[in-house]
Design a protein around this motif. Structure first.
Motif, PDB file in Angstrom:
ATOM      1  N   PRO A  62      28.752  13.835  74.990  1.00  0.00           N
ATOM      2  CA  PRO A  62      28.971  15.050  75.556  1.00  0.00           C
ATOM      3  C   PRO A  62      27.771  15.852  75.598  1.00  0.00           C
ATOM      4  O   PRO A  62      27.299  16.449  76.562  1.00  0.00           O
ATOM      5  CB  PRO A  62      29.835  15.665  74.459  1.00  0.00           C
ATOM      6  CG  PRO A  62      30.769  14.535  74.126  1.00  0.00           C
ATOM      7  CD  PRO A  62      29.767  13.301  73.701  1.00  0.00           C
ATOM      8  N   ALA A  63      26.750  15.698  74.544  1.00  0.00           N
ATOM      9  CA  ALA A  63      25.557  16.451  74.784  1.00  0.00           C
ATOM     10  C   ALA A  63      24.497  15.920  75.825  1.00  0.00           C
ATOM     11  O   ALA A  63      23.800  16.521  76.702  1.00  0.00           O
ATOM     12  CB  ALA A  63      24.931  16.263  73.314  1.00  0.00           C
ATOM     13  N   THR A  64      24.494  14.574  75.972  1.00  0.00           N
ATOM     14  CA  THR A  64      23.737  13.830  77.095  1.00  0.00           C
ATOM     15  C   THR A  64      24.333  14.091  78.199  1.00  0.00           C
ATOM     16  O   THR A  64      23.726  14.599  79.263  1.00  0.00           O
ATOM     17  CB  THR A  64      23.824  12.298  76.856  1.00  0.00           C
ATOM     18  OG1 THR A  64      23.067  12.053  75.637  1.00  0.00           O
ATOM     19  CG2 THR A  64      23.076  11.803  77.902  1.00  0.00           C
ATOM     20  N   LEU A  68      21.226  11.060  83.347  1.00  0.00           N
ATOM     21  CA  LEU A  68      22.384  10.576  81.979  1.00  0.00           C
ATOM     22  C   LEU A  68      21.831   9.661  80.934  1.00  0.00           C
ATOM     23  O   LEU A  68      22.171   9.530  79.971  1.00  0.00           O
ATOM     24  CB  LEU A  68      23.795  10.423  82.669  1.00  0.00           C
ATOM     25  CG  LEU A  68      24.391  11.412  83.313  1.00  0.00           C
ATOM     26  CD1 LEU A  68      25.654  10.910  83.944  1.00  0.00           C
ATOM     27  CD2 LEU A  68      24.578  12.625  82.602  1.00  0.00           C
ATOM     28  N   ALA A  69      21.322   8.584  81.873  1.00  0.00           N
ATOM     29  CA  ALA A  69      20.841   7.570  80.858  1.00  0.00           C
ATOM     30  C   ALA A  69      19.492   7.517  80.511  1.00  0.00           C
ATOM     31  O   ALA A  69      19.263   6.893  79.289  1.00  0.00           O
ATOM     32  CB  ALA A  69      20.893   6.257  81.663  1.00  0.00           C
ATOM     33  N   TYR A  70      18.565   8.121  81.110  1.00  0.00           N
ATOM     34  CA  TYR A  70      17.121   8.075  80.599  1.00  0.00           C
ATOM     35  C   TYR A  70      16.496   9.039  80.278  1.00  0.00           C
ATOM     36  O   TYR A  70      15.354   9.407  80.616  1.00  0.00           O
ATOM     37  CB  TYR A  70      16.579   7.177  81.819  1.00  0.00           C
ATOM     38  CG  TYR A  70      17.159   5.969  82.017  1.00  0.00           C
ATOM     39  CD1 TYR A  70      17.335   4.915  80.879  1.00  0.00           C
ATOM     40  CD2 TYR A  70      17.266   5.425  83.118  1.00  0.00           C
ATOM     41  CE1 TYR A  70      17.818   3.484  81.142  1.00  0.00           C
ATOM     42  CE2 TYR A  70      17.936   4.200  83.580  1.00  0.00           C
ATOM     43  CZ  TYR A  70      18.081   3.165  82.503  1.00  0.00           C
ATOM     44  OH  TYR A  70      18.728   2.177  82.603  1.00  0.00           O
ATOM     45  N   GLY A 100      20.213   9.416  73.917  1.00  0.00           N
ATOM     46  CA  GLY A 100      18.742   9.086  73.862  1.00  0.00           C
ATOM     47  C   GLY A 100      17.980   9.294  72.735  1.00  0.00           C
ATOM     48  O   GLY A 100      17.443   8.320  72.147  1.00  0.00           O
ATOM     49  N   GLN A 101      18.412  10.295  71.987  1.00  0.00           N
ATOM     50  CA  GLN A 101      17.948  10.505  70.414  1.00  0.00           C
ATOM     51  C   GLN A 101      18.411   9.576  69.551  1.00  0.00           C
ATOM     52  O   GLN A 101      17.720   8.739  68.648  1.00  0.00           O
ATOM     53  CB  GLN A 101      17.984  11.712  69.955  1.00  0.00           C
ATOM     54  CG  GLN A 101      17.255  12.164  68.800  1.00  0.00           C
ATOM     55  CD  GLN A 101      17.864  13.542  68.407  1.00  0.00           C
ATOM     56  OE1 GLN A 101      18.651  13.821  67.598  1.00  0.00           O
ATOM     57  NE2 GLN A 101      16.537  14.459  68.364  1.00  0.00           N
ATOM     58  N   LEU A 102      19.765   9.003  69.702  1.00  0.00           N
ATOM     59  CA  LEU A 102      20.266   7.889  68.988  1.00  0.00           C
ATOM     60  C   LEU A 102      19.843   6.642  69.201  1.00  0.00           C
ATOM     61  O   LEU A 102      19.486   5.754  68.294  1.00  0.00           O
ATOM     62  CB  LEU A 102      21.751   7.981  69.225  1.00  0.00           C
ATOM     63  CG  LEU A 102      22.809   6.718  68.547  1.00  0.00           C
ATOM     64  CD1 LEU A 102      22.651   7.096  67.041  1.00  0.00           C
ATOM     65  CD2 LEU A 102      24.187   6.864  69.297  1.00  0.00           C
ATOM     66  N   LEU A 103      19.520   6.505  70.279  1.00  0.00           N
ATOM     67  CA  LEU A 103      18.895   5.305  70.816  1.00  0.00           C
ATOM     68  C   LEU A 103      17.533   4.906  70.054  1.00  0.00           C
ATOM     69  O   LEU A 103      17.259   3.904  69.585  1.00  0.00           O
ATOM     70  CB  LEU A 103      18.635   5.062  72.336  1.00  0.00           C
ATOM     71  CG  LEU A 103      17.947   3.720  72.951  1.00  0.00           C
ATOM     72  CD1 LEU A 103      18.753   2.533  72.430  1.00  0.00           C
ATOM     73  CD2 LEU A 103      17.685   3.770  74.421  1.00  0.00           C
ATOM     74  N   ILE A 104      16.676   6.044  70.117  1.00  0.00           N
ATOM     75  CA  ILE A 104      15.265   6.160  69.623  1.00  0.00           C
ATOM     76  C   ILE A 104      15.305   5.565  68.020  1.00  0.00           C
ATOM     77  O   ILE A 104      14.699   5.156  67.640  1.00  0.00           O
ATOM     78  CB  ILE A 104      14.447   7.488  69.808  1.00  0.00           C
ATOM     79  CG1 ILE A 104      14.175   7.668  71.428  1.00  0.00           C
ATOM     80  CG2 ILE A 104      13.191   7.387  69.132  1.00  0.00           C
ATOM     81  CD1 ILE A 104      13.125   6.487  71.880  1.00  0.00           C
ATOM     82  N   ALA A 116      28.149   0.973  82.259  1.00  0.00           N
ATOM     83  CA  ALA A 116      29.335   1.286  82.972  1.00  0.00           C
ATOM     84  C   ALA A 116      29.033   2.452  83.603  1.00  0.00           C
ATOM     85  O   ALA A 116      29.705   2.828  84.805  1.00  0.00           O
ATOM     86  CB  ALA A 116      30.036   1.378  81.678  1.00  0.00           C
ATOM     87  N   MET A 117      28.328   3.612  83.024  1.00  0.00           N
ATOM     88  CA  MET A 117      28.126   4.673  83.809  1.00  0.00           C
ATOM     89  C   MET A 117      27.491   4.686  85.320  1.00  0.00           C
ATOM     90  O   MET A 117      27.905   5.341  86.238  1.00  0.00           O
ATOM     91  CB  MET A 117      27.293   5.545  82.960  1.00  0.00           C
ATOM     92  CG  MET A 117      27.796   6.197  81.776  1.00  0.00           C
ATOM     93  SD  MET A 117      26.495   7.001  80.567  1.00  0.00           S
ATOM     94  CE  MET A 117      25.961   8.105  81.672  1.00  0.00           C
ATOM     95  N   PHE A 118      26.637   3.636  85.379  1.00  0.00           N
ATOM     96  CA  PHE A 118      25.947   3.548  86.655  1.00  0.00           C
ATOM     97  C   PHE A 118      26.970   2.836  87.753  1.00  0.00           C
ATOM     98  O   PHE A 118      27.131   3.369  88.992  1.00  0.00           O
ATOM     99  CB  PHE A 118      24.810   2.807  86.704  1.00  0.00           C
ATOM    100  CG  PHE A 118      23.394   3.164  86.427  1.00  0.00           C
ATOM    101  CD1 PHE A 118      22.796   3.840  87.601  1.00  0.00           C
ATOM    102  CD2 PHE A 118      22.835   3.425  85.071  1.00  0.00           C
ATOM    103  CE1 PHE A 118      21.560   4.283  87.149  1.00  0.00           C
ATOM    104  CE2 PHE A 118      21.591   3.964  84.890  1.00  0.00           C
ATOM    105  CZ  PHE A 118      20.989   4.685  85.943  1.00  0.00           C
ATOM    106  N   VAL A 119      27.824   2.130  87.190  1.00  0.00           N
ATOM    107  CA  VAL A 119      28.683   1.368  87.918  1.00  0.00           C
ATOM    108  C   VAL A 119      29.952   2.417  88.568  1.00  0.00           C
ATOM    109  O   VAL A 119      30.143   2.739  89.671  1.00  0.00           O
ATOM    110  CB  VAL A 119      29.610   0.312  87.152  1.00  0.00           C
ATOM    111  CG1 VAL A 119      30.696  -0.025  88.241  1.00  0.00           C
ATOM    112  CG2 VAL A 119      28.729  -1.033  87.159  1.00  0.00           C
TER     113      VAL A 119
END
Length: 301
Positions: A71-73, A234-236, A250-254, A274-277
């Motif tokens: 939700p934050a992203t 949304l993704a990057y 994004g912060q979770l990924l880092i 999935a989001m891009f699709v």
């Protein structure tokens, strides 16, 4: 397989004074003692059952961790997307309509400047100016949140809006510059077309020509690019989320990359795909609304 073949998360998770036996027990507990092909097969088996694995660090299902941050992203990406349209579309229309004028030159030079700025440096400047010097906005965080239909969001509180403005603006500038350039090019091409000349010959007002004739023909190529850019936002938005301490995916990924939390890294990438699709599907469906001549079956109206 590439993510699982690189690095050793066990060395990041166990304390420095752990014995060899303790390290090996941790490796067995995480399933990292299996050959890489076996690990890959086990992951695929779980994936087709809706299981994206369990985080090595948080010991929680990856899907739960990502959905907590989603939700934050999404709200940051959507806020940045709306800002880029509010800034880019009017300026692009003006630049395209007044092509070759000083107004056009000023708008295009500004868009090139915004397009060229490094995102992280731009974010730091915004924090320095608006958060530190002027103290108009907070420098980071998400602020107070509320709940709408069971989803936690900061867009329903004044504190949330004040916290989201700077990161959304930072994320929007690059896309606004792209919207300006694309809109200008399409409008400039439309204004010299035969149907615009015919409308002028009929005495149609210039404002109506610009909005009803030129702008409508700009929408399809614009929607194509904007759909991809929404996915990118949304993704990057990783750099913006990191600079502004925004608690999104994004912060979770880092954080997961830093500790080699493999299930979270792969789970994030799958959800982004999935989001891009989904976004591309929505863009294709939007074509039929913008231009009745386009039908999914390939037959003209």
């Amino acid at each position: 397989m590439g993510v699982y073949a690189i690095g050793d998360p066990v060395q990041m998770l166990v304390p420095p004074d752990a014995t060899a036996a303790e390290v090996e027990r941790a490796r067995v507990a995480l399933g990292l003692d299996q050959p890489i092909l076996v690990q890959y097969w086990l992951y695929l088996t779980g994936l087709f059952q809706g299981d994206l694995g369990t985080s090595f660090v948080y010991n929680q299902p990856t899907i739960d961790l990502v959905l907590q941050r989603l939700p934050a992203t999404v709200e940051l990406g959507l806020a940045a997307f709306v800002m880029s349209l509010v800034i880019g579309l009017p300026l692009g229309l003006i630049a395209g309509y007044r092509a070759g004028s000083m107004t056009d030159d000023g708008i295009m030079n500004g868009s090139i400047f915004a397009y060229s700025l490094p995102n992280f440096w731009q974010g730091l400047l915004l924090i320095l100016l608006f958060a530190v010097q002027l103290r108009w906005f907070p420098s980071g965080g998400r602020g107070d949140t509320g709940t709408v239909m069971g989803i936690e969001t900061s867009l329903v509180t004044a504190s949330g809006w004040s916290h989201i403005f700077l990161p959304a603006f930072n994320l929007a500038l690059f896309n606004a510059a792209m919207v300006i350039r694309l809109t200008r090019a399409q409008v400039q091409a439309a204004m010299i077309s035969e149907y615009v000349r015919y409308a002028r010959a009929k005495g149609v007002p210039e404002g109506r020509i610009l909005m009803r004739h030129a702008f409508r023909n700009v929408l399809i190529p614009l929607v194509t690019v904007l759909g991809l850019e929404l996915g990118n936002l949304l993704a990057y938005g990783i750099i913006t989320e990191t600079v502004f301490n925004w608690p999104g995916m994004g912060q979770l990924l880092i954080n997961s990359i830093n500790v080699v939390d493999r299930p979270v890294i792969v789970g994030y990438l799958l959800i982004v795909v999935a989001m891009f699709v989904i976004i591309n599907l929505i863009v294709d469906l939007t074509y039929t609304l913008l231009d009745p001549r386009i039908r999914l079956g390939g037959k003209p109206a």
